[in-house]
Write an enzyme that holds these catalytic residues in place. Structure first.
Site, short mmCIF file in Angstrom:
data_model
loop_
_atom_site.label_atom_id
_atom_site.label_comp_id
_atom_site.label_asym_id
_atom_site.label_seq_id
_atom_site.Cartn_x
_atom_site.Cartn_y
_atom_site.Cartn_z
N LEU A 16 94.37 -16.14 51.97
CA LEU A 16 93.02 -15.66 52.24
C LEU A 16 92.42 -15.12 50.94
O LEU A 16 92.28 -13.92 50.77
CB LEU A 16 93.04 -14.61 53.35
CG LEU A 16 91.97 -14.77 54.42
CD1 LEU A 16 92.08 -16.13 55.09
CD2 LEU A 16 92.05 -13.69 55.45
N HIS A 17 92.07 -16.02 50.05
CA HIS A 17 91.43 -15.64 48.79
C HIS A 17 89.94 -15.42 49.03
O HIS A 17 89.49 -15.38 50.18
CB HIS A 17 91.69 -16.70 47.71
CG HIS A 17 91.30 -18.08 48.12
ND1 HIS A 17 90.01 -18.54 48.01
CD2 HIS A 17 92.02 -19.10 48.65
CE1 HIS A 17 89.95 -19.80 48.45
NE2 HIS A 17 91.17 -20.15 48.85
N ALA A 18 89.16 -15.26 47.98
CA ALA A 18 87.77 -14.82 48.09
C ALA A 18 86.90 -15.62 49.07
O ALA A 18 86.22 -15.03 49.90
CB ALA A 18 87.11 -14.81 46.71
N ALA A 21 88.11 -15.30 52.76
CA ALA A 21 87.99 -13.88 53.11
C ALA A 21 86.53 -13.52 53.36
O ALA A 21 86.21 -12.77 54.29
CB ALA A 21 88.58 -13.00 52.02
N ASP A 89 91.28 -24.62 52.31
CA ASP A 89 91.53 -25.23 51.01
C ASP A 89 91.73 -26.74 51.11
O ASP A 89 91.84 -27.43 50.11
CB ASP A 89 92.75 -24.58 50.35
CG ASP A 89 92.52 -23.10 50.12
OD1 ASP A 89 91.44 -22.75 49.57
OD2 ASP A 89 93.37 -22.29 50.50
#
Length: 91
Positions: A16-18, A21, A89
């Site tokens: 859960l990157h930027a 998120a 992704d």
């Protein structure tokens, strides 16, 4: 008002990157009800806080528990769970 929880597994291959998120935090905020997110047995954070979400360091395969209170809590958890289990992704 119902107090509901749901445990789901993070689906994004890079965690859960930027970007995911931000999508999740926006959806939590737009729900209009209190929603929290906790990793494993950790302390819950406000699910509408992008910084709080990123600070959890969630990776693919991690389990998190969502909790929501209020009207439409079940529908809110369903929508948020879908965001968490989707691989944002993938192409």
């Amino acid at each position: 008002m119902p107090h509901l929880t749901r445990t789901v597994r993070i689906g994004s291959s890079h965690g859960l990157h930027a970007r995911p998120a931000k999508l999740f935090a926006q959806a939590a905020k737009e729900s209009g009800i209190p929603v929290t997110l906790a990793k494993d047995a950790g302390s819950p954070i406000n699910a509408a806080s992008i910084l709080g979400i990123i600070a959890l360091g969630l990776e693919q395969g991690d389990y998190v528990t969502l909790t929501a209170d209020g009207d439409n809590a079940d529908a809110t958890l369903e929508r948020l769970a879908e965001l968490l289990t989707t691989d944002h992704d993938a192409e």
